[in-house]
Design a protein around this motif. Structure first.
Motif, PDB file in Angstrom:
ATOM      1  N   ASN A 118      93.092  71.770  75.214  1.00 33.01           N
ATOM      2  CA  ASN A 118      91.936  71.607  76.102  1.00 33.01           C
ATOM      3  C   ASN A 118      90.749  71.000  75.365  1.00 33.01           C
ATOM      4  O   ASN A 118      90.036  70.149  75.905  1.00 33.01           O
ATOM      5  CB  ASN A 118      91.520  72.955  76.707  1.00 33.01           C
ATOM      6  CG  ASN A 118      92.446  73.398  77.830  1.00 33.01           C
ATOM      7  OD1 ASN A 118      93.136  72.575  78.432  1.00 33.01           O
ATOM      8  ND2 ASN A 118      92.462  74.691  78.108  1.00 33.01           N
ATOM      9  N   ARG A 122      89.083  67.532  76.449  1.00 29.69           N
ATOM     10  CA  ARG A 122      87.666  67.465  76.852  1.00 29.69           C
ATOM     11  C   ARG A 122      86.875  66.570  75.900  1.00 29.69           C
ATOM     12  O   ARG A 122      85.957  65.878  76.316  1.00 29.69           O
ATOM     13  CB  ARG A 122      87.068  68.877  76.928  1.00 29.69           C
ATOM     14  CG  ARG A 122      87.671  69.699  78.055  1.00 29.69           C
ATOM     15  CD  ARG A 122      86.802  70.857  78.517  1.00 29.69           C
ATOM     16  NE  ARG A 122      87.447  71.502  79.664  1.00 29.69           N
ATOM     17  CZ  ARG A 122      88.155  72.624  79.614  1.00 29.69           C
ATOM     18  NH1 ARG A 122      88.301  73.262  78.447  1.00 29.69           N
ATOM     19  NH2 ARG A 122      88.717  73.116  80.689  1.00 29.69           N
ATOM     20  N   GLY A 157      88.573  67.606  81.589  1.00 20.81           N
ATOM     21  CA  GLY A 157      89.164  66.853  80.488  1.00 20.81           C
ATOM     22  C   GLY A 157      89.869  65.654  81.115  1.00 20.81           C
ATOM     23  O   GLY A 157      89.223  64.851  81.794  1.00 20.81           O
TER      24      GLY A 157
END
Lengths: 284, 295
Positions: A118, A122, A157
């Motif tokens: 993640n 992002r 993201g």
């Protein structure tokens, strides 16, 4: 009664999607697009579509490897850049991501992997939106319908974007569109991967092939089949149950955040306007 | 007798009424330049389709001087054009005006508002409750006007044909969807079947004017068509591109078609009404009308 793969008439889909991209650029007043190019089939297809819609000169493909990313991914990304003749930039996210990863700890290795993934996804979107401001462009999304329905993506993201040209194409349909566009064979042939850690593949992580997932999602979503009918059609009962639950659990990823209704008219609830209306276009 | 029809298949601008009036004027001039005696425009040609709460901002009265002025610019030509109508009672309708020489000679308010799937029309506009034909003079006599979804209900075109229409004009904003099968866009195939069937069974000419362009995620597919009263294709527009589609229908052909295939005059309207009365009563849970059970 079998569960077929969703079909696609690729020439029609190409017409519709390129016209869509063109009209989104026109309606917002942007003449350029930025796409994060991973070397996979989704972002390659989006880059081809973007170049077809507004010209390769107006497309910036940003390559954003992390130090553990496969070198093959970057080679494939360059195949797309060379085939299109679009602009490209390379931004290594390693020095941006590593300080954050150093702060992440825990006992559960699987959960840590997801958190690290993640952070990378992002960070790439931070870079992409920064490049979009510098290049005076819109960020084009690269999420497909299979991923969106399964919630297989990172909110804010890789799921973030200004427009989603392949968001209504299942992975198997996308391959047909990619083929029609002339996406290089090497990219079409390799197993799909988010490339967040070495040897990661989507199908291993999801535990099913994209074809099976697409058959199932097409039956459940597009044709509104019941669970019983899916199973009777030969789809694996355990997989059906898992997908049904996953689609439901990830609904929150596909919707804009709900607003607590307090007033007479609330944005998104009963203050309802199209994005495109007089005055909505950017002064160019 | 030949009668020339122009179908203006273009993309109106969402919410920009004045700009759309100018666009319409341009297409009207092109069509009359090619000899069109009737020019059809798309559904909501003066406002664009995906309006949501823009409806009151773009609404106009059917007797709006801007509509009359547009029509006066094409002397003797019949215009069929879609707009958001505000009635005297402030009812907002998806309407089609039929105009000639600055006069409003007919008005149709969309009867069937799709409010399902990707459509949300019933939330923002009110349904019309009249199905009529409108006299436009020789050689056509009278014509029926409808709007998009109206054509997905066989009752409307058949009522207009029974009511004496020689031509059915449908103004549409059809979004492309289901590009699934190799047969292409499923919705288009459905439209073609309908149009062919109405022409054949109604023994009427059919003019279908569908817009192109994009609004948000919707892509309108165009493909406007002009059909003879035997179901034959006289003219057809391209998919997705702006185009002026021009063709002529022949009222002598219509005459002989109706002599050879007297479907309309054989239609047993009194029987249809009797059965409709029964169905209406039964659907409402009321006693059946008198006469049931007699042989």
């Amino acid at each position: 009664m079998s569960a077929p793969l969703p079909e696609i008439d690729a020439p029609s889909a190409l017409e519709v999607i390129t016209a869509f991209i063109r009209s989104q650029a026109e309606q917002t007043g942007f003449q350029r697009l930025v796409v994060g190019l991973s070397g996979g089939v989704d972002s390659a297809t989006v880059a081809f579509l973007a170049a077809r819609a507004i010209g390769a000169d107006n497309v910036l493909a940003v390559r954003m490897p992390y130090r553990s990313s496969s070198p093959n991914s970057e080679a494939d990304a360059m195949r797309v850049v060379n085939a299109l003749g679009c602009r490209t930039e390379r931004v290594d996210i390693t020095p941006m991501v590593d300080p954050m990863l150093a702060l992440i700890s825990g006992d559960d290795e699987a959960a840590l992997r997801v958190r690290r993934g993640n952070v990378m996804a992002r960070q790439r979107m931070i870079v992409l939106y920064d490049r979009s401001a510098a290049f005076d462009a819109l960020v084009v999304g690269t999420s497909n319908k299979t991923e969106a329905l399964l919630g297989y993506g990172t909110l804010y993201g890789d799921m973030a974007s200004a427009l989603a040209p392949i968001g209504d194409l299942y992975k198997s349909q996308l391959r047909a569109v990619a083929d029609a566009l002339g996406v290089p064979e090497e990219i079409l042939a390799k197993p799909p991967s988010a490339d967040l850690w070495p040897d990661q593949t989507d199908e291993a992580e999801l535990g099913a092939s994209y074809d099976d997932l697409d058959r199932l999602l097409y039956a459940l979503v597009d044709r509104r089949w019941s669970v019983e009918r899916c199973v009777a059609a030969g789809l694996d009962a355990e997989l059906v149950a898992w997908v049904v639950q996953r689609v439901a659990r990830n609904e929150f990823k596909r919707q804009t955040p709900p607003v607590a209704k307090v007033s007479l008219r609330t944005p998104g609830v009963d203050h309802l306007y199209p994005r495109r209306r007089p005055g909505s276009r950017r002064r160019s | 007798m030949e009668y020339r029809i122009g179908l203006a298949q273009y993309a109106p601008r969402l919410g920009e009424v004045d700009g759309n009036l100018e666009l319409a004027r341009g297409w009207m001039r092109r069509a009359t330049g090619e000899g069109a005696q009737l020019v059809a425009f798309p559904e909501l040609a003066l406002s664009g389709y995906l309006l949501s709460d823009l409806v009151p901002e773009v609404a106009m009265r059917a007797d709006d001087p801007r509509l009359a002025a547009l029509s006066r610019d094409a002397p003797g030509v019949v215009l069929a054009i879609g707009f958001v109508e505000e009635t005297n009672a402030h009812r907002f309708c998806n309407s089609a005006a039929l105009l000639r020489d600055g006069e409003l000679i007919g008005l149709h308010r969309k009867v069937y508002l799709p409010t399902y799937g990707m459509f949300d029309e019933g939330r923002f506009t009110r349904a019309g409750d009249r199905i009529r034909t409108h006299a436009v003079g020789e050689p056509l006599g009278s014509i029926g006007v409808s709007i998009c979804e109206d054509f997905w209900h066989a009752s409307l075109p058949m009522l207009q044909a029974l009511d004496g229409a020689s031509l059915l004009v449908n103004l549409a904003a059809g979004p492309a969807r289901a590009p699934g099968s190799s047969a292409g866009l499923a919705a288009i195939a459905g439209w073609h079947k309908m149009q062919d069937t109405y022409a054949l069974l109604g023994t009427v000419a059919v003019a279908f004017c569908n817009r192109v362009g994009n609004e948000e995620g919707l892509t309108f597919w165009g493909g406007s068509r002009l059909l003879g009263a035997d179901g034959s294709t006289i003219a057809e527009g391209p998919l997705y591109e702006e185009a002026l589609v021009v063709g002529s229908i022949d009222t002598d052909d219509l005459r002989m078609q109706r002599y050879g295939l007297p479907l309309l005059s054989d239609e047993r309207v009194e029987l249809v009404r009797r059965e409709l009365d029964r169905i209406i009563a039964e659907r409402a849970g009321l006693p059946s009308p008198p006469g049931e059970g007699e042989a």
